[in-house]
Design a protein around this motif. Structure first.
Motif, PDB file in Angstrom:
ATOM      1  N   UNK A   6       0.833  -1.203   0.000  1.00 23.52           N
ATOM      2  CA  UNK A   6       0.000   0.000   0.000  1.00 23.52           C
ATOM      3  C   UNK A   6       0.871   1.258   0.000  1.00 23.52           C
ATOM      4  N   UNK A   7       1.952   1.197   0.773  1.00 23.16           N
ATOM      5  CA  UNK A   7       2.849   2.356   0.795  1.00 23.16           C
ATOM      6  C   UNK A   7       3.479   2.571  -0.587  1.00 23.16           C
ATOM      7  N   UNK A   8       3.841   1.461  -1.198  1.00 17.65           N
ATOM      8  CA  UNK A   8       4.400   1.560  -2.555  1.00 17.65           C
ATOM      9  C   UNK A   8       3.362   2.147  -3.507  1.00 17.65           C
ATOM     10  N   UNK A   9       2.110   1.699  -3.344  1.00  9.02           N
ATOM     11  CA  UNK A   9       1.030   2.213  -4.186  1.00  9.02           C
ATOM     12  C   UNK A   9       0.864   3.719  -4.017  1.00  9.02           C
ATOM     13  N   UNK A  10       0.939   4.198  -2.764  1.00 12.25           N
ATOM     14  CA  UNK A  10       0.803   5.638  -2.520  1.00 12.25           C
ATOM     15  C   UNK A  10       1.953   6.414  -3.158  1.00 12.25           C
ATOM     16  N   UNK A  11       3.135   5.835  -3.021  1.00 15.21           N
ATOM     17  CA  UNK A  11       4.301   6.470  -3.630  1.00 15.21           C
ATOM     18  C   UNK A  11       4.134   6.531  -5.150  1.00 15.21           C
ATOM     19  N   UNK A  12       3.724   5.405  -5.728  1.00 14.24           N
ATOM     20  CA  UNK A  12       3.516   5.374  -7.181  1.00 14.24           C
ATOM     21  C   UNK A  12       2.443   6.365  -7.596  1.00 14.24           C
ATOM     22  N   UNK A  13       1.382   6.446  -6.804  1.00 11.42           N
ATOM     23  CA  UNK A  13       0.311   7.386  -7.114  1.00 11.42           C
ATOM     24  C   UNK A  13       0.859   8.804  -7.173  1.00 11.42           C
ATOM     25  N   UNK A  14       1.651   9.149  -6.173  1.00 12.00           N
ATOM     26  CA  UNK A  14       2.229  10.492  -6.140  1.00 12.00           C
ATOM     27  C   UNK A  14       3.112  10.746  -7.351  1.00 12.00           C
ATOM     28  N   UNK A  15       3.963   9.774  -7.657  1.00 12.24           N
ATOM     29  CA  UNK A  15       4.883   9.938  -8.791  1.00 12.24           C
ATOM     30  C   UNK A  15       4.096  10.057 -10.096  1.00 12.24           C
ATOM     31  N   UNK A  16       3.136   9.167 -10.286  1.00 11.57           N
ATOM     32  CA  UNK A  16       2.391   9.149 -11.550  1.00 11.57           C
ATOM     33  C   UNK A  16       1.575  10.422 -11.736  1.00 11.57           C
ATOM     34  N   UNK A  17       0.958  10.900 -10.661  1.00 10.95           N
ATOM     35  CA  UNK A  17       0.154  12.128 -10.780  1.00 10.95           C
ATOM     36  C   UNK A  17       1.063  13.304 -11.113  1.00 10.95           C
ATOM     37  N   UNK A  18       2.214  13.373 -10.453  1.00  8.73           N
ATOM     38  CA  UNK A  18       3.144  14.481 -10.727  1.00  8.73           C
ATOM     39  C   UNK A  18       3.637  14.420 -12.165  1.00  8.73           C
ATOM     40  N   UNK A  19       4.020  13.227 -12.612  1.00  9.78           N
ATOM     41  CA  UNK A  19       4.519  13.071 -13.986  1.00  9.78           C
ATOM     42  C   UNK A  19       3.432  13.424 -14.989  1.00  9.78           C
ATOM     43  N   UNK A  20       2.214  12.967 -14.708  1.00  9.40           N
ATOM     44  CA  UNK A  20       1.114  13.240 -15.637  1.00  9.40           C
ATOM     45  C   UNK A  20       0.830  14.732 -15.714  1.00  9.40           C
ATOM     46  N   UNK A  21       0.887  15.421 -14.576  1.00 12.08           N
ATOM     47  CA  UNK A  21       0.620  16.866 -14.574  1.00 12.08           C
ATOM     48  C   UNK A  21       1.688  17.602 -15.380  1.00 12.08           C
ATOM     49  N   UNK A  22       2.946  17.213 -15.187  1.00 20.15           N
ATOM     50  CA  UNK A  22       4.030  17.874 -15.921  1.00 20.15           C
ATOM     51  C   UNK A  22       3.927  17.596 -17.427  1.00 20.15           C
ATOM     52  N   UNK A  23       3.570  16.356 -17.745  1.00 23.79           N
ATOM     53  CA  UNK A  23       3.439  16.002 -19.168  1.00 23.79           C
ATOM     54  C   UNK A  23       2.320  16.804 -19.821  1.00 23.79           C
ATOM     55  N   UNK A  24       1.233  16.946 -19.099  1.00 23.26           N
ATOM     56  CA  UNK A  24       0.101  17.706 -19.635  1.00 23.26           C
ATOM     57  C   UNK A  24       0.490  19.165 -19.842  1.00 23.26           C
ATOM     58  N   UNK A  25       1.196  19.708 -18.878  1.00 22.71           N
ATOM     59  CA  UNK A  25       1.676  21.087 -18.984  1.00 22.71           C
ATOM     60  C   UNK A  25       2.568  21.233 -20.215  1.00 22.71           C
ATOM     61  N   UNK A  26       3.431  20.258 -20.432  1.00 25.49           N
ATOM     62  CA  UNK A  26       4.327  20.277 -21.588  1.00 25.49           C
ATOM     63  C   UNK A  26       3.520  20.353 -22.889  1.00 25.49           C
ATOM     64  N   UNK A  27       2.517  19.495 -22.984  1.00 32.54           N
ATOM     65  CA  UNK A  27       1.753  19.444 -24.242  1.00 32.54           C
ATOM     66  C   UNK A  27       0.884  20.683 -24.444  1.00 32.54           C
ATOM     67  N   UNK A  28       0.423  21.237 -23.348  1.00 31.17           N
ATOM     68  CA  UNK A  28      -0.424  22.421 -23.489  1.00 31.17           C
ATOM     69  C   UNK A  28       0.392  23.646 -23.865  1.00 31.17           C
ATOM     70  N   UNK A  29       1.664  23.681 -23.469  1.00 37.27           N
ATOM     71  CA  UNK A  29       2.474  24.873 -23.748  1.00 37.27           C
ATOM     72  C   UNK A  29       3.309  24.740 -25.019  1.00 37.27           C
TER      73      UNK A  29
END
Lengths: 311, 611
Positions: A6-29
């Motif tokens: 579960x801790x690994x899952x939370x860590x992955x969730x944090x990493x994936x959400x951050x990466x996804x947000x940055x990727x989206x920002x990249x594509x929008x700009x």
């Protein structure tokens, strides 16, 4: 306490959400970072108005060649892998058309390679994502003579090992030697990514030399011989290939002034230079030789240059 | 209906829906894709093969003679013909016969089907390992990697071999625990061999798993263990004897002597009969050991047989023509390729090339879960080294190991510094599907964590409430990227590279395969003078012809051989071809292009017109 899974899952969730947000920002700009045609046309208008003969336009990043579609015809455009460090010796002033907002544009690297010896003139102007700036080129060396420009005045011949000369007649565009293969002509070629307008000077093979003589070369601050094997010819290697030699001799004394040896497997532009003695015009002989002609496609230029930084 | 049955029905429905959606997506978007260099050759091959099938119906004796086989099947005989035959049959039926489809659509239709097959298969495998969410993510992310989406459209073999590889592994996985699947494994392997030569590596990947499974299944059963030993010994003996024959005779005489009645065929027959007899003896002792070894036996026997049977060109000269085929790929040319500012022209190539290229060409929201999924499996595989940790984490299961090994197998093979490195990422597509399944593991775990957080506040929330937004968040960027770069998929670079502009600054290969030329064909049609001679740099003669007959390019335009005899030159921007662009400058007397295709500012296609 949460389970390790579960801790690994939370860590992955944090990493994936951050990466996804940055990727989206990249594509929008990203689309906003590319210039539209109006920006290019505005730059072209400035350049048609303000560029002077002898100026050059340098692209940054080097690959942003779309500018070629818009820039006024008379203004040379330079952009190739490695052009950031090109001394652009022929040009007293350099326009830089930059796109610093592009991902990985590497503005710092560009400035480190480009700025030494250059002085900014005025302030940069922005046209959308395009930035146009003008620089005085401290690495400028005025060209007093270029073998490419003066080719029509040359006499060209094949010289046998026994000294016998076989003239190569000029057809208005090129000197073509008997046998059909060997020629001397001003042509565009690639020397390890760099486009060069140079003299096609491929050696004829054997102990024969291809020679071009110029009788009126102004003696400037220095004589420069630049050349190399074109395209992938420098990369090729194998026992059947032989080194390529080219050089410059004083016609009157027969003394060797400049010489470049290109071993098998050497790519790119090679350069040799010398400060000529005496002030009068020189009679010079450019030559090339390789024991075998196969894949030894040489392109070169002899320059006589004024002092560095001269107007 | 039980809960399990209902779940299986839902999963089957999802699998079919994924196939249908993938097929429809590929069909709907293929019209904008140009014809890549290889595809134009495969089109020509398929069109050459198609009449043979008609001849076979009309005059079988004529069709089966070697002159006819050479006439219809010699073209492009460096690749087996399963896919090309499908392209040919689709062309003959849907275009020539029924007239339902444009010729290029008919030729590509089998590629859509095979590409779409990856989705349900990866879903089913992913679901079995890590649950429905993982399977779904694995399936969706396959077509949302722009380069994979691009390749899945075209009549080529890179996505089909990835699909076939997946199919073999899927069958093998099921063969380990289910009846009859050993036979399907053999058939799938035959299909894989008939698709592309990558399949030759599959036995080396799967056999260790089969032996491990048989070994563990016979731990307490010495009689069965003895039969397993004998089975392995027969394979080892045959391999050694083949090697001895090769060494004793030398490569040329080895091939010359490979006749119907020869030690070579005797060895193959011995392997088939001996292996089958040993398995027959093993089966009553241990069904669990029998199944994986039977899959290996089926691959060893059915693979070569199907490979031979499917390829008419081999029928009269199986040995020398197969030897030529294998030698062609063993000695394949190295094409120049730009990588981090260096033109790679010959081996040894950088060891990190494949990993770096993957990192720079897979959307980061797919690449990161791939890395996380693979890393967690790899770490868990090492857990037995630490008993304290091993107690707290589940050990890697057999199918997990199977997926993880297949996720790295193709990458490791292509990473070898002497293997040709051109072709972007397509040569290790088989790995990408399994990496997708491992990405599904990571996303599924993250989704469960999110669900846990949400259920702390609202305990009865359904699972999809966490999964759907996470999927959307992760897949929206790849979707945007795919949409923006389409149809120029070979040009795509990920966010990690900085997109196409970042990759250009990094000094990466801008594009390949010549299909981006379609970006300037409308300009050409509007601006070229009547009968103009046009040099489409790097575009094959076949593709030039196809662009004209399928309506992309005006039919009055004439192909030129180079800038010297062209009125218009259409240059493909490759670092290794810059000399050719400068040849255009020289021939046309200008350094100024008239138009071009610039994707996110990066020059892809540059057009010059003679002054």
């Amino acid at each position: 306490l949460a389970s390790p899974e579960r801790r690994l899952g939370l860590l992955e969730l944090g990493v994936l959400v951050a990466v996804a947000a940055l990727a989206l920002l990249f594509h929008l700009t990203l689309p906003r970072r590319s210039p539209d045609e109006a920006s290019y046309r505005a730059v072209a208008e400035v350049l048609s108005r303000e560029a002077k003969p002898g100026d050059v336009l340098l692209l940054f990043p080097w690959w942003t060649e779309r500018a070629r579609l818009f820039v006024p015809e008379g203004l040379p455009v330079v952009g190739y892998l490695g052009s950031d460090a090109d001394p652009l010796e022929r040009h007293p002033r350099i326009w830089v058309l930059g796109q610093p907002g592009l991902p990985r544009s590497g503005e710092g690297d560009f400035e480190r390679a480009f700025l030494p010896g250059r002085t900014a003139v005025g302030t940069p102007r922005d046209f959308g994502p395009l930035r146009l700036s003008l620089h005085r080129n401290g690495r400028h060396r005025p060209t007093l003579f270029s073998s490419v420009d003066a080719l029509a005045s040359a006499s060209v011949y094949l010289e046998g090992g026994n000294g016998v000369r076989l003239p190569c007649p000029f057809d208005g565009q090129a000197f073509r030697c008997p046998g059909g293969e060997t020629r001397v002509a001003p042509e565009w070629h690639e020397l390890k990514a760099q486009p060069r307008r140079c003299l096609w000077f491929a050696p004829p093979g054997g102990n024969r030399r291809l020679v071009a003589e110029f009788s009126q070369v102004p003696a400037g601050a220095r004589l420069v011989l630049e050349g190399g094997l074109i395209w992938d010819r420098g990369w090729h290697h194998g026992p059947q290939l032989t080194p390529t030699r080219f050089g410059v001799e004083d016609v009157r004394t027969g003394r060797s002034l400049l010489r470049v040896d290109v071993p098998v497997g050497m790519e790119g532009l090679q350069r040799a230079e010398i400060a000529p003695e005496g002030g009068g015009p020189l009679a010079l002989r450019i030559w090339s030789q390789s024991d075998r002609a196969e894949l030894r496609e040489l392109c070169l230029e002899l320059l006589s240059q004024g002092p560095e930084g001269a107007p | 209906m039980s809960g399990t049955e209902r779940t299986e029905r839902v999963d089957r429905a999802i699998a079919w829906a994924l196939f249908a959606a993938g097929f429809a997506a590929l069909w709907a978007t293929h019209g904008e894709l140009g014809y890549v260099r290889d595809e134009s050759v495969y089109f020509a091959a398929a069109e050459t093969h198609a009449p043979w099938f008609k001849l076979l119906l009309r005059s079988p004796s004529l069709a089966l003679g070697d002159p006819a086989l050479v006439r219809f099947w010699e073209i492009n005989h460096e690749h087996p013909v399963l896919m090309k035959s499908l392209f040919a049959l689709s062309y003959a039926v849907f275009h020539q016969g029924l007239g339902w489809l444009r010729p290029d659509t008919a030729l590509r239709l089998p590629a859509f089907a095979v590409g779409a097959l990856v989705l349900p298969l990866s879903f089913l495998l992913g679901r079995a390992l890590y649950g429905r969410k993982a399977g779904l993510f694995a399936a969706l992310c396959f077509l949302l990697v722009p380069r994979q989406f691009f390749n899945a459209h075209i009549s080529a073999f890179d996505v089909p071999i990835a699909a076939a590889w997946l199919l073999v592994v899927y069958c093998f996985w099921r063969a380990v625990s289910e009846r009859r699947w050993w036979l399907y494994t053999g058939l799938a392997f035959g299909a894989a061999l008939a698709t592309k030569h990558n399949a030759l590596f599959l036995p080396f990947v799967l056999t260790p798993f089969a032996l491990y499974r048989a070994w563990t299944a016979t731990r307490e059963r010495p009689t069965a263990r003895a039969w397993v030993w004998r089975f392995a010994a027969v394979y080892a003996a045959v391999a050694v004897l083949y090697l001895l024959l090769l060494v004793a005779l030398g490569p040329e005489r080895f091939l010359e002597k490979f006749l119907l009645l020869s030690p070579h065929t005797a060895l193959f027959a011995g392997l088939g009969v001996g292996g089958a007899w040993l398995l027959w003896k093993l089966r009553p002792e241990s069904e669990d050991a029998f199944r994986p070894l039977a899959a290996v036996q089926a691959m060893a026997v059915l693979g070569p047989v199907l490979f031979y049977v499917h390829w008419p060109y081999l029928w009269h000269h199986p040995v020398d023509r197969t030897a030529w085929y294998l030698a062609f790929h063993a000695q394949h040319n190295h094409y120049a390729w730009l990588y981090l500012g260096e033109l790679l022209r010959e081996p040894p190539f950088p060891l990190a090339y494949v990993v770096v290229k993957t990192a720079l060409t897979v959307p980061v929201t797919i690449f990161v879960p791939m890395v996380l999924g693979l890393a967690t499996v790899a770490v868990r595989a090492l857990l037995p080294l630490s008993p304290a940790l091993a107690r707290r984490w589940p050990r890697v299961t057999f199918p997990e190991a199977l997926v993880a090994v297949n996720a790295v197998a193709s990458i490791l093979i292509i990473s070898h510094p002497n293997v040709p490195h051109f072709g972007g990422v397509k040569h290790w597509f088989p790995s990408m599907i399994f990496l997708g399944i491992l990405a599904g593991l990571s996303v599924s775990r993250a989704s469960d964590a999110l669900l846990g957080l949400l259920r702390a506040r609202k305990p009865d929330l359904p699972e999809w409430v966490a999964a759907a937004p996470l999927f959307a968040l992760l897949l929206v960027s790849p979707l945007i990227a795919t949409w923006r770069v389409h149809p120029y998929g070979t040009s795509y670079y990920s966010e990690l590279a900085g997109g196409l502009p970042g990759a250009a600054s990094l000094g990466m290969q801008r594009q390949f395969w010549s299909n981006n030329v379609t970006g300037v064909l409308p300009w050409l049609n509007a601006n070229a003078s009547r009968g103009a001679r046009v040099w489409l740099h790097e575009v094959t003669g076949y593709a030039f012809h196809d662009y004209q007959r399928y309506g992309w390019m005006r039919s009055d335009l004439q192909p030129a051989n180079g800038p010297a005899d062209a009125d218009i030159a259409v240059y493909q921007y490759h670092q290794e071809f810059r000399e050719q662009e400068f040849n255009i400058w020289q021939a046309f007397g200008t350094t100024r292009p008239v138009t071009g295709l610039y994707v996110d500012e990066t020059p892809q296609i540059v057009v010059y017109r003679r002054r």
